[in-house]
Design an enzyme around this catalytic site. Sequence first.
Site, mmCIF file in Angstrom:
data_model
loop_
_atom_site.group_PDB
_atom_site.id
_atom_site.type_symbol
_atom_site.label_atom_id
_atom_site.label_comp_id
_atom_site.label_asym_id
_atom_site.label_seq_id
_atom_site.Cartn_x
_atom_site.Cartn_y
_atom_site.Cartn_z
ATOM 1 N N ASN A 32 -149.614 56.274 15.758
ATOM 2 C CA ASN A 32 -148.483 57.217 15.679
ATOM 3 C C ASN A 32 -147.453 56.765 14.640
ATOM 4 O OD1 ASN A 32 -147.238 55.086 16.934
ATOM 5 N ND2 ASN A 32 -146.390 56.255 18.631
ATOM 6 N N ASP A 58 -150.255 59.821 19.235
ATOM 7 C CA ASP A 58 -149.715 58.856 20.195
ATOM 8 C C ASP A 58 -150.772 58.673 21.291
ATOM 9 O OD1 ASP A 58 -148.350 57.726 22.483
ATOM 10 O OD2 ASP A 58 -146.476 58.216 21.449
ATOM 11 N N LYS A 84 -144.519 45.326 20.649
ATOM 12 C CA LYS A 84 -144.719 43.866 20.715
ATOM 13 C C LYS A 84 -143.455 43.008 20.606
ATOM 14 C CE LYS A 84 -145.461 43.313 15.762
ATOM 15 N NZ LYS A 84 -146.134 42.643 14.694
ATOM 16 N N SER A 124 -152.487 38.389 24.356
ATOM 17 C CA SER A 124 -151.567 37.470 23.688
ATOM 18 C C SER A 124 -151.489 36.156 24.448
ATOM 19 C CB SER A 124 -150.180 38.121 23.670
ATOM 20 O OG SER A 124 -149.197 37.184 23.317
ATOM 21 N N TYR A 148 -142.687 42.485 28.043
ATOM 22 C CA TYR A 148 -143.829 42.529 27.114
ATOM 23 C C TYR A 148 -144.992 41.711 27.689
ATOM 24 C CZ TYR A 148 -146.806 41.316 23.163
ATOM 25 O OH TYR A 148 -147.900 41.102 22.356
ATOM 26 N N LYS A 152 -148.886 42.908 29.088
ATOM 27 C CA LYS A 152 -150.198 42.378 28.680
ATOM 28 C C LYS A 152 -150.964 41.882 29.910
ATOM 29 C CE LYS A 152 -149.996 43.103 24.277
ATOM 30 N NZ LYS A 152 -150.843 44.122 23.680
ATOM 31 N N ARG A 230 -146.208 25.705 17.391
ATOM 32 C CA ARG A 230 -147.068 26.862 17.676
ATOM 33 C C ARG A 230 -148.391 26.728 16.929
ATOM 34 N NH1 ARG A 230 -143.417 27.194 20.533
ATOM 35 N NH2 ARG A 230 -142.071 28.957 21.051
ATOM 36 N N ARG A 291 -133.613 29.570 21.073
ATOM 37 C CA ARG A 291 -133.686 30.998 21.379
ATOM 38 C C ARG A 291 -134.074 31.140 22.862
ATOM 39 N NH1 ARG A 291 -137.810 34.553 17.781
ATOM 40 N NH2 ARG A 291 -139.311 33.198 18.805
HETATM 41 P P1 NAD Z 1 -147.998 46.290 14.865
HETATM 42 O O1 NAD Z 1 -146.741 46.845 15.454
HETATM 43 O O2 NAD Z 1 -148.016 45.954 13.431
HETATM 44 O O3 NAD Z 1 -149.215 47.281 15.158
HETATM 45 C C1 NAD Z 1 -149.271 48.119 16.294
HETATM 46 C C2 NAD Z 1 -149.634 49.510 15.803
HETATM 47 O O4 NAD Z 1 -149.689 50.386 16.933
HETATM 48 C C3 NAD Z 1 -148.597 50.079 14.839
HETATM 49 O O5 NAD Z 1 -149.221 50.639 13.704
HETATM 50 C C4 NAD Z 1 -147.898 51.151 15.661
HETATM 51 O O6 NAD Z 1 -147.424 52.225 14.859
HETATM 52 C C5 NAD Z 1 -148.999 51.571 16.609
HETATM 53 N N1 NAD Z 1 -148.525 52.164 17.856
HETATM 54 C C6 NAD Z 1 -147.496 51.731 18.640
HETATM 55 N N2 NAD Z 1 -147.375 52.551 19.700
HETATM 56 C C7 NAD Z 1 -148.339 53.502 19.587
HETATM 57 C C8 NAD Z 1 -148.704 54.637 20.357
HETATM 58 N N3 NAD Z 1 -148.040 54.939 21.482
HETATM 59 N N4 NAD Z 1 -149.731 55.419 19.929
HETATM 60 C C9 NAD Z 1 -150.391 55.107 18.783
HETATM 61 N N5 NAD Z 1 -150.088 54.059 18.012
HETATM 62 C C10 NAD Z 1 -149.070 53.260 18.409
HETATM 63 O O7 NAD Z 1 -148.399 45.034 15.751
HETATM 64 P P2 NAD Z 1 -149.537 43.947 15.496
HETATM 65 O O8 NAD Z 1 -148.870 42.665 15.210
HETATM 66 O O9 NAD Z 1 -150.565 44.464 14.595
HETATM 67 O O10 NAD Z 1 -150.091 43.847 16.982
HETATM 68 C C11 NAD Z 1 -151.236 44.574 17.415
HETATM 69 C C12 NAD Z 1 -151.479 44.283 18.872
HETATM 70 O O11 NAD Z 1 -151.620 42.876 19.037
HETATM 71 C C13 NAD Z 1 -150.333 44.706 19.798
HETATM 72 O O12 NAD Z 1 -150.899 45.210 20.996
HETATM 73 C C14 NAD Z 1 -149.597 43.411 20.053
HETATM 74 O O13 NAD Z 1 -148.945 43.398 21.280
HETATM 75 C C15 NAD Z 1 -150.731 42.401 20.024
HETATM 76 N N6 NAD Z 1 -150.288 41.025 19.666
HETATM 77 C C16 NAD Z 1 -149.623 40.807 18.504
HETATM 78 C C17 NAD Z 1 -149.197 39.508 18.189
HETATM 79 C C18 NAD Z 1 -148.426 39.219 16.913
HETATM 80 O O14 NAD Z 1 -147.833 38.134 16.827
HETATM 81 N N7 NAD Z 1 -148.431 40.076 15.904
HETATM 82 C C19 NAD Z 1 -149.468 38.453 19.060
HETATM 83 C C20 NAD Z 1 -150.154 38.724 20.235
HETATM 84 C C21 NAD Z 1 -150.563 40.029 20.533
HETATM 85 N N1 UDP Z 2 -138.349 30.452 15.013
HETATM 86 C C1 UDP Z 2 -137.248 29.948 14.370
HETATM 87 N N2 UDP Z 2 -136.492 30.802 13.612
HETATM 88 C C2 UDP Z 2 -136.793 32.130 13.458
HETATM 89 C C3 UDP Z 2 -137.925 32.627 14.133
HETATM 90 C C4 UDP Z 2 -138.677 31.761 14.913
HETATM 91 O O1 UDP Z 2 -136.949 28.765 14.469
HETATM 92 O O2 UDP Z 2 -136.057 32.855 12.772
HETATM 93 C C5 UDP Z 2 -139.196 29.540 15.807
HETATM 94 C C6 UDP Z 2 -139.323 29.890 17.277
HETATM 95 O O3 UDP Z 2 -138.275 29.304 18.023
HETATM 96 C C7 UDP Z 2 -140.716 29.319 17.620
HETATM 97 C C8 UDP Z 2 -141.494 29.489 16.313
HETATM 98 O O4 UDP Z 2 -140.515 29.614 15.272
HETATM 99 O O5 UDP Z 2 -140.611 27.924 17.896
HETATM 100 C C9 UDP Z 2 -142.390 30.721 16.299
HETATM 101 O O6 UDP Z 2 -141.613 31.845 16.651
HETATM 102 P P1 UDP Z 2 -142.172 33.327 16.494
HETATM 103 O O7 UDP Z 2 -141.081 34.270 16.927
HETATM 104 O O8 UDP Z 2 -142.738 33.523 15.133
HETATM 105 O O9 UDP Z 2 -143.403 33.391 17.512
HETATM 106 P P2 UDP Z 2 -143.475 33.160 19.106
HETATM 107 O O10 UDP Z 2 -144.280 31.919 19.288
HETATM 108 O O11 UDP Z 2 -142.101 33.069 19.641
HETATM 109 O O12 UDP Z 2 -144.192 34.371 19.585
#
Ligand code: NAD
Ligand code: UDP
Length: 334
Positions: A32, A58, A84, A124, A148, A152, A230, A291
């Site tokens: 979406n 959506d 996310k 996640s 969040y 999950k 991390r 944080r």
């Molecule tokens: P992102 O926000 O870049 O991608 C998510 C996509 O889903 C976006 O394009 C958004 O427009 C779309 N979206 C959101 N709500 C929607 C809906 N209701 N209908 C259709 N599309 C929708 O995020 P990402 O980093 O690519 O993450 C992808 C998945 O991985 C998410 O489920 C997120 O929770 C999970 N995840 C991400 C991370 C991270 O650090 N990036 C870590 C762990 C898990």
């Molecule tokens: N962090 C930081 N400054 C920032 C963003 C993140 O020091 O502006 C630190 C945060 O405290 C963590 C690490 O970087 O120790 C990774 O954070 P991020 O938000 O990227 O991922 P998280 O593990 O929290 O999902």
Amino acid sequence: MAILVTGGAGYIGSHTCIELLNAGHEIIVVDNFYNSKPDVLKRIRKITQRDFISKEIDIQDKDELEKVFIDHSIEAVIHFAGLKAVGESVQNPLRYYETNVNGTLVLCNLMAKYDVKRMVFSSSATVYGNPDQVPITEDSPLRATNPYGWSKLMVEQILTDLAASDKEWSISSLRYFNPIGAHASGEIGEDPQGIPNNLMPFITQVAIGKMNQLKVFGGNYDTSDGTGVRDYIHVVDLAQGHLRALEKIQKISGFHAYNLGTGKGYSVLEIKEAFEEAAGMKIPYSIVERRPGDIAVCYADPAKAKEELNWEAAKGIKEMCADAWRWQRKSFKG
Ligand code: NAD
Ligand code: UDP
């Protein structure tokens, strides 16, 4: 037969679409564009020289999503679509539960109705909360500390129950650690709206001059240099993990969770230094308060993914930083 990719225009989804297309899969992207731009899909076509169907839908819109199942023959779903941002989930929990939990229920009901019972789900490392020990294995206790994380965990529970109720379901839940980096072309990468919450996009925005300095959240953790540790993983490695999971769900049934991480932890200051080396510049920083909700150390034991999915991360921290920087420079120019 096609793979339905929800959220395929997002950061991890777009990189996974490239790997799927390069491997010869047909894909249908549903997004979406709440947190992404349609232009990303053009870039995926440009990089792969392949075309695919994409729909602005959506996932909670059952009627529109149902049309996709009626019109196309779908063999499996990779489900990225969701929200996310941890802080936002605390401010607006209902929105998070609606999108992440209800959106998945709408999707699963349609999958059941149209007999599509294979799914790879974006979970996640947040489902481990503050872990009792590192490296974290998949059988570590699961807990959540914010909406969040709960969303999950709830979805993992729903998918576990679903797979137990009907042996035809095969579901891989991929627990991502900290994805960073970008495609080597510099055409796609992470494109956060507003001030970045995550470390790497913040660092690249300081480097490009959009932000003044990095704020390091906490310098007194029980780690080698006092800053948080991390498990950073290159987004292309992560994307490839989805292909291995897709192969796996063709062969087995049930619900299976896998850590996708490198198994190695880096501190905030180590990441800053690796980036400085890759970009050839200094990143100004100051150490500020911790944080709220952050944990000291989090890194994966990725052995199960290696053994059962035949997957392991190949790219190191240098490549992650170099690729993130290339993407930042290219995207800043437009
Ligand atoms: P992102 O926000 O870049 O991608 C998510 C996509 O889903 C976006 O394009 C958004 O427009 C779309 N979206 C959101 N709500 C929607 C809906 N209701 N209908 C259709 N599309 C929708 O995020 P990402 O980093 O690519 O993450 C992808 C998945 O991985 C998410 O489920 C997120 O929770 C999970 N995840 C991400 C991370 C991270 O650090 N990036 C870590 C762990 C898990
Ligand atoms: N962090 C930081 N400054 C920032 C963003 C993140 O020091 O502006 C630190 C945060 O405290 C963590 C690490 O970087 O120790 C990774 O954070 P991020 O938000 O990227 O991922 P998280 O593990 O929290 O999902």
